[in-house]
Write an enzyme that holds these catalytic residues in place. Structure first.
Site, PDB file in Angstrom:
ATOM      1  N   SER A 181       0.861  -1.189   0.000  1.00  0.00           N
ATOM      2  CA  SER A 181       0.000   0.000   0.000  1.00  0.00           C
ATOM      3  C   SER A 181       0.894   1.235   0.000  1.00  0.00           C
ATOM      4  O   SER A 181       1.994   1.222   0.577  1.00  0.00           O
ATOM      5  CB  SER A 181      -0.878   0.019   1.243  1.00  0.00           C
ATOM      6  OG  SER A 181      -1.560   1.258   1.336  1.00  0.00           O
ATOM      7  N   TYR A 233      -1.822  -0.488  10.298  1.00  0.00           N
ATOM      8  CA  TYR A 233      -1.948  -1.092   8.963  1.00  0.00           C
ATOM      9  C   TYR A 233      -0.757  -0.663   8.100  1.00  0.00           C
ATOM     10  O   TYR A 233      -0.137  -1.490   7.414  1.00  0.00           O
ATOM     11  CB  TYR A 233      -3.272  -0.640   8.347  1.00  0.00           C
ATOM     12  CG  TYR A 233      -3.432  -0.854   6.861  1.00  0.00           C
ATOM     13  CD1 TYR A 233      -3.931  -2.060   6.358  1.00  0.00           C
ATOM     14  CD2 TYR A 233      -3.125   0.156   5.944  1.00  0.00           C
ATOM     15  CE1 TYR A 233      -4.107  -2.244   4.990  1.00  0.00           C
ATOM     16  CE2 TYR A 233      -3.299  -0.023   4.580  1.00  0.00           C
ATOM     17  CZ  TYR A 233      -3.787  -1.223   4.102  1.00  0.00           C
ATOM     18  OH  TYR A 233      -3.961  -1.397   2.752  1.00  0.00           O
TER      19      TYR A 233
HETATM   20  P1  NAP Z   1     -11.548  -5.789   0.013  1.00  0.00           P
HETATM   21  O1  NAP Z   1     -12.352  -5.270  -1.123  1.00  0.00           O
HETATM   22  O2  NAP Z   1     -11.951  -5.480   1.416  1.00  0.00           O
HETATM   23  O3  NAP Z   1     -11.397  -7.379  -0.171  1.00  0.00           O
HETATM   24  C1  NAP Z   1     -10.648  -8.082   0.770  1.00  0.00           C
HETATM   25  C2  NAP Z   1     -10.425  -9.482   0.271  1.00  0.00           C
HETATM   26  O4  NAP Z   1      -9.553 -10.160   1.183  1.00  0.00           O
HETATM   27  C3  NAP Z   1     -11.703 -10.306   0.195  1.00  0.00           C
HETATM   28  O5  NAP Z   1     -11.590 -11.163  -0.909  1.00  0.00           O
HETATM   29  C4  NAP Z   1     -11.684 -11.073   1.505  1.00  0.00           C
HETATM   30  O6  NAP Z   1     -12.384 -12.312   1.449  1.00  0.00           O
HETATM   31  C5  NAP Z   1     -10.197 -11.333   1.651  1.00  0.00           C
HETATM   32  N1  NAP Z   1      -9.744 -11.586   3.018  1.00  0.00           N
HETATM   33  C6  NAP Z   1      -9.829 -10.757   4.102  1.00  0.00           C
HETATM   34  N2  NAP Z   1      -9.283 -11.355   5.186  1.00  0.00           N
HETATM   35  C7  NAP Z   1      -8.841 -12.568   4.769  1.00  0.00           C
HETATM   36  C8  NAP Z   1      -8.196 -13.644   5.407  1.00  0.00           C
HETATM   37  N3  NAP Z   1      -7.893 -13.619   6.718  1.00  0.00           N
HETATM   38  N4  NAP Z   1      -7.875 -14.741   4.682  1.00  0.00           N
HETATM   39  C9  NAP Z   1      -8.172 -14.800   3.364  1.00  0.00           C
HETATM   40  N5  NAP Z   1      -8.789 -13.815   2.688  1.00  0.00           N
HETATM   41  C10 NAP Z   1      -9.124 -12.719   3.397  1.00  0.00           C
HETATM   42  O7  NAP Z   1     -10.018  -5.284  -0.098  1.00  0.00           O
HETATM   43  P2  NAP Z   1      -9.219  -4.570  -1.306  1.00  0.00           P
HETATM   44  O8  NAP Z   1      -9.464  -3.122  -1.210  1.00  0.00           O
HETATM   45  O9  NAP Z   1      -9.450  -5.290  -2.571  1.00  0.00           O
HETATM   46  O10 NAP Z   1      -7.714  -4.812  -0.805  1.00  0.00           O
HETATM   47  C11 NAP Z   1      -6.903  -5.853  -1.301  1.00  0.00           C
HETATM   48  C12 NAP Z   1      -5.455  -5.589  -0.913  1.00  0.00           C
HETATM   49  O11 NAP Z   1      -5.074  -4.302  -1.411  1.00  0.00           O
HETATM   50  C13 NAP Z   1      -5.202  -5.534   0.593  1.00  0.00           C
HETATM   51  O12 NAP Z   1      -3.962  -6.131   0.888  1.00  0.00           O
HETATM   52  C14 NAP Z   1      -5.176  -4.052   0.883  1.00  0.00           C
HETATM   53  O13 NAP Z   1      -4.431  -3.762   2.038  1.00  0.00           O
HETATM   54  C15 NAP Z   1      -4.539  -3.528  -0.373  1.00  0.00           C
HETATM   55  N6  NAP Z   1      -4.796  -2.109  -0.634  1.00  0.00           N
HETATM   56  C16 NAP Z   1      -6.067  -1.659  -0.856  1.00  0.00           C
HETATM   57  C17 NAP Z   1      -6.264  -0.305  -1.090  1.00  0.00           C
HETATM   58  C18 NAP Z   1      -7.631   0.285  -1.348  1.00  0.00           C
HETATM   59  O14 NAP Z   1      -7.759   1.530  -1.379  1.00  0.00           O
HETATM   60  N7  NAP Z   1      -8.665  -0.522  -1.550  1.00  0.00           N
HETATM   61  C19 NAP Z   1      -5.181   0.571  -1.081  1.00  0.00           C
HETATM   62  C20 NAP Z   1      -3.912   0.075  -0.847  1.00  0.00           C
HETATM   63  C21 NAP Z   1      -3.730  -1.267  -0.624  1.00  0.00           C
HETATM   64  P3  NAP Z   1     -14.004 -12.395   1.710  1.00  0.00           P
HETATM   65  O15 NAP Z   1     -14.647 -11.857   0.445  1.00  0.00           O
HETATM   66  O16 NAP Z   1     -14.248 -13.843   1.897  1.00  0.00           O
HETATM   67  O17 NAP Z   1     -14.301 -11.542   2.898  1.00  0.00           O
END
Ligand code: NAP
Length: 246
Positions: free
Chosen positions: A141, A155
């Site tokens: 991130s 985080y």
């Molecule tokens: P999201 O929409 O909240 O989706 C999270 C995903 O992770 C879902 O598929 C969830 O599964 C899964 N998950 C959560 N806890 C888990 C666990 N303990 N074991 C296995 N799977 C798990 O998140 P996102 O925004 O796509 O983020 C994905 C990655 O990008 C993360 O590492 C996040 O830190 C990073 N990121 C995101 C952003 C942003 O702005 N969105 C920015 C920077 C970095 P379920 O569907 O089964 O709940």
């Protein structure tokens, strides 16, 4: 040439879901990990199969060693040797000041974002070393360098640790023919913001972003796909920032 077999953790929603579909279009067979939302996982798996790829969805909590082992074992049994890993499953806990974070939220964020990535990388390192090839992408991130004061400093700390993992593992595994890279997204439109307590966060952040908008999951998926591709054959140990300039 056989198709790459790539595990994407957190493949059921957001960035992971977009990555699964993008990789399918690029010729990967996909192992989609998720923790609880089986319905969302099956929808993504259907989209992956519609793109012509094989896909298996596996419920596996990445913070749990036995689940991670089962995720990889299932991948090998169902689709063949694992050549790619996208460490993507991540959580933030509620937005807020560090002084107010509950201990259980600190532990969960460290368990999923750091232990989860470590456990998946360790198993991938074992399997890929035996195979003599492989590629890992750790989704980090922009928070790793911004620090995210007032929102989720804990985080941000786990994401900085992820970047150290990427650099060290790239050096350790390079001689074995394995590449390790990271992608550091900025604010991306996913359900993560609603989960942390502010569904409007991407729109609110836009004025602070040089490109004046949040990113889309497909824009992160494109970076992940490039790092996994032969076009990135001399790229390892790097963290590619995809943040609209922030
Ligand atoms: P999201 O929409 O909240 O989706 C999270 C995903 O992770 C879902 O598929 C969830 O599964 C899964 N998950 C959560 N806890 C888990 C666990 N303990 N074991 C296995 N799977 C798990 O998140 P996102 O925004 O796509 O983020 C994905 C990655 O990008 C993360 O590492 C996040 O830190 C990073 N990121 C995101 C952003 C942003 O702005 N969105 C920015 C920077 C970095 P379920 O569907 O089964 O709940």
């Amino acid at each position: 040439m056989s198709r790459p077999v790539t595990i994407v953790t957190g493949g059921s929603r957001g960035i992971g879901a977009a990555t699964c579909v993008r990789l399918a279009g690029d010729g990967h067979d996909v192992v989609l990990g998720y923790v609880s939302n089986g319905a969302a996982a099956e929808l993504v798996a259907d989209a992956v199969r519609a793109a012509g790829a094989r896909c298996v969805a596996v419920r596996a909590d990445t913070s749990d060693e036995a689940d991670v082992e089962r995720l990889f074992d299932t991948a090998v049994t169902e689709l063949g040797p694992v050549t790619g890993l996208v460490n993507n499953a991540g959580v933030t806990g509620p937005l807020g000041r560090f002084a107010d974070v509950r201990t259980e939220d600190l532990r969960r964020v460290v368990d999923v974002n750091l232990m989860g990535y470590l456990l998946c990388c360790r198993r991938a390192a074992q399997d890929m070393t035996a195979l003599g090839t492989g590629s890992i992408v750790n989704v980090s991130s922009a928070a790793a360098t911004l620090g995210s004061p007032g929102e989720y400093v804990h985080y941000a700390a786990t994401k900085a640790a992820t970047d150290a993992l990427t650099v060290g593992l790239a050096k350790e595994l390079g001689p074995a023919g394995i590449r390790v890279n990271g992608v550091a997204p900025g604010v991306i439109e996913t359900e993560m913001h609603a989960t942390m307590g502010d569904p409007d966060r991407p729109a609110k952040a836009a004025p602070e972003i040089p490109l004046r908008r949040p990113g889309q999951p497909s824009e992160i998926a494109a970076a992940v796909a490039w790092l996994l591709s032969p076009d990135a054959s001399y790229t390892t140990g790097t963290v590619l920032r995809v943040s609209g300039g922030r």
